[in-house]
Motif scaffolding. Structure first.
Motif, PDB file in Angstrom:
ATOM      1  N   ILE A  79       7.044   4.496   8.419  1.00  0.00           N
ATOM      2  CA  ILE A  79       6.013   3.681   9.064  1.00  0.00           C
ATOM      3  C   ILE A  79       6.658   2.719  10.053  1.00  0.00           C
ATOM      4  N   TYR A  80       7.769   2.121   9.668  1.00  0.00           N
ATOM      5  CA  TYR A  80       8.478   1.197  10.559  1.00  0.00           C
ATOM      6  C   TYR A  80       8.973   1.925  11.805  1.00  0.00           C
ATOM      7  N   PHE A  81       9.401   3.172  11.643  1.00  0.00           N
ATOM      8  CA  PHE A  81       9.867   3.947  12.794  1.00  0.00           C
ATOM      9  C   PHE A  81       8.717   4.246  13.751  1.00  0.00           C
ATOM     10  N   LEU A  82       7.530   4.550  13.193  1.00  0.00           N
ATOM     11  CA  LEU A  82       6.381   4.880  14.023  1.00  0.00           C
ATOM     12  C   LEU A  82       5.691   3.652  14.600  1.00  0.00           C
ATOM     13  N   VAL A  83       5.575   2.592  13.796  1.00  0.00           N
ATOM     14  CA  VAL A  83       4.911   1.354  14.215  1.00  0.00           C
ATOM     15  C   VAL A  83       5.846   0.186  13.855  1.00  0.00           C
ATOM     16  N   PRO A  84       6.763  -0.173  14.748  1.00  0.00           N
ATOM     17  CA  PRO A  84       7.763  -1.188  14.416  1.00  0.00           C
ATOM     18  C   PRO A  84       7.187  -2.549  14.005  1.00  0.00           C
ATOM     19  N   ALA A  85       5.994  -2.875  14.437  1.00  0.00           N
ATOM     20  CA  ALA A  85       5.413  -4.170  14.094  1.00  0.00           C
ATOM     21  C   ALA A  85       5.032  -4.268  12.616  1.00  0.00           C
ATOM     22  N   LEU A  86       4.921  -3.136  11.908  1.00  0.00           N
ATOM     23  CA  LEU A  86       4.495  -3.147  10.515  1.00  0.00           C
ATOM     24  C   LEU A  86       5.636  -3.072   9.512  1.00  0.00           C
TER      25      LEU A  86
ATOM     26  N   LEU B  95       0.815  -1.216   0.000  1.00  0.00           N
ATOM     27  CA  LEU B  95       0.000   0.000   0.000  1.00  0.00           C
ATOM     28  C   LEU B  95       0.851   1.268   0.000  1.00  0.00           C
ATOM     29  N   SER B  96       1.947   1.267   0.755  1.00  0.00           N
ATOM     30  CA  SER B  96       2.792   2.464   0.767  1.00  0.00           C
ATOM     31  C   SER B  96       3.424   2.699  -0.597  1.00  0.00           C
ATOM     32  N   LEU B  97       3.847   1.642  -1.274  1.00  0.00           N
ATOM     33  CA  LEU B  97       4.415   1.815  -2.610  1.00  0.00           C
ATOM     34  C   LEU B  97       3.354   2.173  -3.635  1.00  0.00           C
ATOM     35  N   GLU B  98       2.164   1.610  -3.516  1.00  0.00           N
ATOM     36  CA  GLU B  98       1.084   1.931  -4.460  1.00  0.00           C
ATOM     37  C   GLU B  98       0.664   3.398  -4.318  1.00  0.00           C
ATOM     38  N   VAL B  99       0.570   3.891  -3.093  1.00  0.00           N
ATOM     39  CA  VAL B  99       0.227   5.304  -2.885  1.00  0.00           C
ATOM     40  C   VAL B  99       1.330   6.198  -3.446  1.00  0.00           C
TER      41      VAL B  99
ATOM     42  N   LEU C  48      13.885  -4.947   2.942  1.00  0.00           N
ATOM     43  CA  LEU C  48      13.351  -3.825   2.190  1.00  0.00           C
ATOM     44  C   LEU C  48      14.214  -3.527   0.969  1.00  0.00           C
ATOM     45  N   LEU C  49      15.512  -3.665   1.109  1.00  0.00           N
ATOM     46  CA  LEU C  49      16.417  -3.446  -0.019  1.00  0.00           C
ATOM     47  C   LEU C  49      16.193  -4.486  -1.112  1.00  0.00           C
ATOM     48  N   TYR C  50      16.094  -5.747  -0.737  1.00  0.00           N
ATOM     49  CA  TYR C  50      15.834  -6.798  -1.718  1.00  0.00           C
ATOM     50  C   TYR C  50      14.457  -6.612  -2.366  1.00  0.00           C
ATOM     51  N   ALA C  51      13.470  -6.311  -1.553  1.00  0.00           N
ATOM     52  CA  ALA C  51      12.119  -6.112  -2.085  1.00  0.00           C
ATOM     53  C   ALA C  51      12.079  -4.920  -3.039  1.00  0.00           C
ATOM     54  N   MET C  52      12.855  -3.895  -2.737  1.00  0.00           N
ATOM     55  CA  MET C  52      12.905  -2.711  -3.599  1.00  0.00           C
ATOM     56  C   MET C  52      13.486  -3.070  -4.969  1.00  0.00           C
ATOM     57  N   GLY C  53      14.576  -3.801  -4.988  1.00  0.00           N
ATOM     58  CA  GLY C  53      15.180  -4.209  -6.260  1.00  0.00           C
ATOM     59  C   GLY C  53      14.260  -5.109  -7.066  1.00  0.00           C
ATOM     60  N   ILE C  54      13.661  -6.074  -6.404  1.00  0.00           N
ATOM     61  CA  ILE C  54      12.738  -6.989  -7.083  1.00  0.00           C
ATOM     62  C   ILE C  54      11.532  -6.223  -7.614  1.00  0.00           C
ATOM     63  N   THR C  55      11.065  -5.253  -6.848  1.00  0.00           N
ATOM     64  CA  THR C  55       9.909  -4.452  -7.256  1.00  0.00           C
ATOM     65  C   THR C  55      10.204  -3.655  -8.514  1.00  0.00           C
ATOM     66  N   ILE C  56      11.346  -2.984  -8.548  1.00  0.00           N
ATOM     67  CA  ILE C  56      11.686  -2.166  -9.717  1.00  0.00           C
ATOM     68  C   ILE C  56      11.796  -3.034 -10.966  1.00  0.00           C
ATOM     69  N   ILE C  57      12.500  -4.148 -10.853  1.00  0.00           N
ATOM     70  CA  ILE C  57      12.646  -5.047 -11.998  1.00  0.00           C
ATOM     71  C   ILE C  57      11.288  -5.612 -12.420  1.00  0.00           C
TER      72      ILE C  57
ATOM     73  N   LEU D   4      10.554   6.620  -3.083  1.00  0.00           N
ATOM     74  CA  LEU D   4       9.695   7.372  -2.169  1.00  0.00           C
ATOM     75  C   LEU D   4       8.884   6.432  -1.288  1.00  0.00           C
ATOM     76  N   GLY D   5       8.369   5.363  -1.866  1.00  0.00           N
ATOM     77  CA  GLY D   5       7.598   4.385  -1.096  1.00  0.00           C
ATOM     78  C   GLY D   5       8.422   3.697  -0.030  1.00  0.00           C
ATOM     79  N   VAL D   6       9.684   3.414  -0.343  1.00  0.00           N
ATOM     80  CA  VAL D   6      10.560   2.785   0.650  1.00  0.00           C
ATOM     81  C   VAL D   6      10.866   3.764   1.787  1.00  0.00           C
ATOM     82  N   ILE D   7      10.994   5.037   1.471  1.00  0.00           N
ATOM     83  CA  ILE D   7      11.188   6.040   2.522  1.00  0.00           C
ATOM     84  C   ILE D   7       9.947   6.109   3.409  1.00  0.00           C
ATOM     85  N   VAL D   8       8.767   6.090   2.801  1.00  0.00           N
ATOM     86  CA  VAL D   8       7.516   6.091   3.572  1.00  0.00           C
ATOM     87  C   VAL D   8       7.435   4.822   4.415  1.00  0.00           C
ATOM     88  N   GLN D   9       7.808   3.692   3.830  1.00  0.00           N
ATOM     89  CA  GLN D   9       7.803   2.426   4.566  1.00  0.00           C
ATOM     90  C   GLN D   9       8.748   2.497   5.764  1.00  0.00           C
TER      91      GLN D   9
END
Length: 164
Positions: free
Chosen positions: A99-106, A58-62, A113-122, A91-96
């Motif tokens: 969110i992690y800083f504010l709500v660590p459980a999410l 959701l953070s990346l989609e927004v 996050l780095l691996y997911a970011m690379g996989i997402t872009i590709i 930008l979505g990873v920064i928002v993510q």
């Protein structure tokens, strides 16, 4: 076309958005599994990570909507789409991270996050290429009807015939 929030959205754009969300969820899970495999950690069932995956998607989609990934120019040119996707995912990873800083459980781990970011872009660029080849770029163009004649109608006709 479907009307969402007082805007008409083409069916092809809705399909692209739905496929993007599915790809984001898969990229988040794949990033988690890759990192867990690297540190020899047992991978728990996926239902234990559903809140993190949904937050990631959701953070990346927004962010993608905010940057204009689904706009007309981004859907017509792969170069514009790639540039906007890279900015949106960053930008979505920064928002993510916020969110992690504010709500660590999410949040994900930073390495996940780095691996997911690379996989997402590709994956997102590959999806744009695949949909461009299968559906064609014409499906993402806006269609208009011009009623009337005169200089303005002739000008619109010449603009429509020009490439780009």
């Amino acid at each position: 076309m479907i009307k969402l929030f007082k805007h008409y959205v083409p069916n092809a754009v809705l399909l692209l958005g739905l496929l993007d969300i599915i790809l984001l969820l898969a990229a988040g899970e794949l990033g988690w599994v890759v990192r867990a495999g690297q540190i020899d950690m047992a991978v728990a069932p996926i239902y234990t990570r559903v809140p993190q995956l949904v937050t990631f998607a959701l953070s990346l989609e927004v962010a993608m909507m905010a940057v204009g990934v689904y706009g007309a120019t981004a859907l017509q040119s792969l170069r514009h789409a790639t540039a906007r996707l890279i900015v949106a995912v960053s930008l979505g990873v920064i928002v993510q991270s916020a969110i992690y800083f504010l709500v660590p459980a999410l949040g994900f781990w930073r390495s996940n996050l780095l691996y997911a970011m690379g996989i997402t872009i590709i994956g997102l660029i590959g999806l744009r290429i695949l949909l461009g080849k299968t559906l064609g770029s014409q499906v993402f163009k806006r269609r208009i009807v011009v009623l009337g004649a005169g200089l303005r109608a002739q000008r619109l006709k010449t603009l429509a015939q020009a490439p780009g």
